[in-house]
Write a protein that holds these residues in place. Structure first.
Motif, PDB file in Angstrom:
ATOM      1  N   SER A  52       1.217  -1.045  -0.138  1.00 10.28           N
ATOM      2  CA  SER A  52       0.014   0.004   0.146  1.00 10.28           C
ATOM      3  C   SER A  52       0.817   1.400   0.119  1.00 10.28           C
ATOM      4  O   SER A  52       0.594   2.027   0.534  1.00 10.28           O
ATOM      5  CB  SER A  52      -1.155   0.348   1.021  1.00 10.28           C
ATOM      6  OG  SER A  52      -0.340  -0.317   2.177  1.00 10.28           O
ATOM      7  N   LEU A  53       1.827   0.845  -0.103  1.00 13.39           N
ATOM      8  CA  LEU A  53       3.695   2.123  -0.040  1.00 13.39           C
ATOM      9  C   LEU A  53       4.146   2.190  -1.256  1.00 13.39           C
ATOM     10  O   LEU A  53       4.879   2.265  -1.308  1.00 13.39           O
ATOM     11  CB  LEU A  53       3.899   2.221   0.983  1.00 13.39           C
ATOM     12  CG  LEU A  53       3.039   2.045   2.559  1.00 13.39           C
ATOM     13  CD1 LEU A  53       4.179   2.187   3.553  1.00 13.39           C
ATOM     14  CD2 LEU A  53       2.114   3.185   2.971  1.00 13.39           C
ATOM     15  N   PRO A  54       3.372   2.515  -2.492  1.00 12.30           N
ATOM     16  CA  PRO A  54       4.569   2.523  -3.490  1.00 12.30           C
ATOM     17  C   PRO A  54       4.889   3.206  -3.937  1.00 12.30           C
ATOM     18  O   PRO A  54       6.219   3.381  -4.761  1.00 12.30           O
ATOM     19  CB  PRO A  54       2.846   2.708  -4.989  1.00 12.30           C
ATOM     20  CG  PRO A  54       1.719   3.336  -3.884  1.00 12.30           C
ATOM     21  CD  PRO A  54       2.027   2.938  -2.934  1.00 12.30           C
ATOM     22  N   GLU A  55       5.174   4.374  -3.299  1.00 13.04           N
ATOM     23  CA  GLU A  55       5.776   5.555  -3.648  1.00 13.04           C
ATOM     24  C   GLU A  55       7.315   5.528  -2.348  1.00 13.04           C
ATOM     25  O   GLU A  55       8.133   6.221  -2.388  1.00 13.04           O
ATOM     26  CB  GLU A  55       5.110   6.367  -3.467  1.00 13.04           C
ATOM     27  CG  GLU A  55       3.877   6.854  -3.723  1.00 13.04           C
ATOM     28  CD  GLU A  55       4.425   7.122  -5.314  1.00 13.04           C
ATOM     29  OE1 GLU A  55       5.727   7.620  -5.575  1.00 13.04           O
ATOM     30  OE2 GLU A  55       3.877   6.431  -6.216  1.00 13.04           O
ATOM     31  N   PHE A  56       7.221   4.810  -1.320  1.00 16.40           N
ATOM     32  CA  PHE A  56       8.525   4.364  -0.860  1.00 16.40           C
ATOM     33  C   PHE A  56       9.276   3.185  -0.977  1.00 16.40           C
ATOM     34  O   PHE A  56       9.534   2.389  -1.751  1.00 16.40           O
ATOM     35  CB  PHE A  56       7.369   2.917   0.680  1.00 16.40           C
ATOM     36  CG  PHE A  56       8.507   2.998   1.780  1.00 16.40           C
ATOM     37  CD1 PHE A  56       9.480   4.429   2.243  1.00 16.40           C
ATOM     38  CD2 PHE A  56       8.189   2.189   2.949  1.00 16.40           C
ATOM     39  CE1 PHE A  56      10.499   4.064   3.395  1.00 16.40           C
ATOM     40  CE2 PHE A  56       9.170   2.305   4.166  1.00 16.40           C
ATOM     41  CZ  PHE A  56       9.420   3.023   4.493  1.00 16.40           C
ATOM     42  N   GLY A  57      10.580   4.076  -1.336  1.00 17.16           N
ATOM     43  CA  GLY A  57      12.040   3.240  -1.606  1.00 17.16           C
ATOM     44  C   GLY A  57      12.439   2.497  -0.723  1.00 17.16           C
ATOM     45  O   GLY A  57      12.458   2.854  -0.266  1.00 17.16           O
ATOM     46  N   ILE A  58      12.492   1.349  -1.760  1.00 16.09           N
ATOM     47  CA  ILE A  58      12.868   0.166  -0.737  1.00 16.09           C
ATOM     48  C   ILE A  58      14.433  -0.442  -1.390  1.00 16.09           C
ATOM     49  O   ILE A  58      13.606  -1.037  -2.811  1.00 16.09           O
ATOM     50  CB  ILE A  58      11.495  -1.234  -0.770  1.00 16.09           C
ATOM     51  CG1 ILE A  58      10.398  -0.334   0.123  1.00 16.09           C
ATOM     52  CG2 ILE A  58      12.495  -2.026   0.492  1.00 16.09           C
ATOM     53  CD1 ILE A  58       9.688  -1.408   0.435  1.00 16.09           C
ATOM     54  N   GLY A  59      15.407  -0.823  -0.537  1.00 20.21           N
ATOM     55  CA  GLY A  59      16.407  -1.123  -1.412  1.00 20.21           C
ATOM     56  C   GLY A  59      16.724  -2.751  -1.326  1.00 20.21           C
ATOM     57  O   GLY A  59      16.250  -3.012   0.200  1.00 20.21           O
TER      58      GLY A  59
END
Length: 309
Positions: A52-59
């Protein structure tokens, strides 16, 4: 030249309680980015929570010290003990670069199987900072996959290693003591021009975390810092651009939209997590800032550094 900041929370995927804390910090506007461990008990929960957090940058938080490899342990013998779990950071052993490459690819593939693409690449326990061979392998991977790599405080003399995209500065510190918030605000007020990553480890504590990591209640104290509404307010007041690693491809004209702050009176729901009394954590701290120009010796700082765990 403007100032941009990536505030990255490590260890997403370590446990469900850690995941919940990181998401709370993101929703409060205290962090802009995270990096995920794909071989730990909280991985599936992290993937579901991030949908639900598509804009959250995840590496990808490349891990060779906690848990078991994604690869068949028999195929990466130099990385594991007899029981198939990774050697811990204090063991005396030699990692085979072939095994490192194989496990890095396996963890990368598990990440992209979630239908998300890593925003950047970094490592657990500063693997690529402490080991020049791992640095070179990860730098080559970052170039191939066209993602940024977390900047190392140590300039490795590896002439064959390519130079991937990185921030110009990195700040490694801890924020779980009484002056943690003031120190973080000081970092923001004195932020250098260009792009800076601030690394942190916020999260709640659960039984899974206690069985894995020595860092427990310090994470909850950091979480209280990164949920403080003073952080996004200070970022705005100082005209700092909050970004995640995806912005290093092309710096956006507008800042990342910080999540709306919850009402000050709104309590944090922690009923699902087991409370663990705070214990004193004795750690020396010294923040290291790196010069913008790659290949130069990093400048020493009077701020504190922390031992990564």
């Amino acid at each position: 030249m403007s100032r941009q900041v990536i505030i990255n929370a490590d260890d997403f995927g370590l446990s469900p309680a850690i995941n919940e804390g990181i998401i709370k910090a993101y929703q409060a506007g205290g962090i802009t980015s995270t990096s995920m461990m794909v071989n730990m008990p909280g991985f599936d929960h992290a993937v579901q929570a991030a949908r639900s957090l598509p804009e959250f940058g995840i590496g990808l938080h490349f891990n060779l010290t906690y848990g078991c490899p994604v690869s068949n342990p028999g195929s990466v013998p130099s990385l594991v003990k007899k029981d198939g779990s990774f050697h811990n950071g204090n063991s005396v052993f030699v990692r085979d670069p072939v095994d490192i490459i194989k496990e890095l690819d396996a963890q990368w593939n598990r990440f992209i199987a979630t239908s998300r693409y890593p925003a950047h690449l970094d490592s657990h326990h500063l693997l690529h900072q402490n080991d020049p061979m791992i640095y070179q392998i990860m730098a080559e991977k970052a170039i191939r996959e066209n993602v940024p790599l977390r900047k190392s405080q140590i300039v490795h003399s590896t002439p064959k290693a390519p130079i991937p995209r990185m921030t110009e500065t990195i700040l490694l510190d801890t924020y779980g003591d009484n002056d943690g918030l003031q120190r973080l605000l000081h970092h923001l007020y004195t932020l250098q021009e260009g792009t800076t990553e601030i690394v942190c480890h916020p999260g709640y504590v659960d039984d899974i975390l206690v069985g894995i990591s020595e860092w427990t209640d310090i994470r909850e104290r950091e979480l209280s810092v990164f949920m403080n509404e003073e952080i996004p307010r200070t970022i705005r007041a100082l005209n700092i651009l909050p970004i995640n690693y995806s912005a290093l491809k092309k710096l956006p004209e507008e800042p990342c939209e910080l999540p709306t702050l919850p009402p000050a009176s709104q309590p944090i729901n922690k009923k699902i997590f087991r409370y663990i009394p705070h214990r004193a954590v004795k750690r020396k701290r010294k923040t290291h800032r790196l010069n913008k120009k790659r290949g130069t010796k990093s400048r020493s700082s009077t701020a504190r550094t922390r031992k990564r765990v």
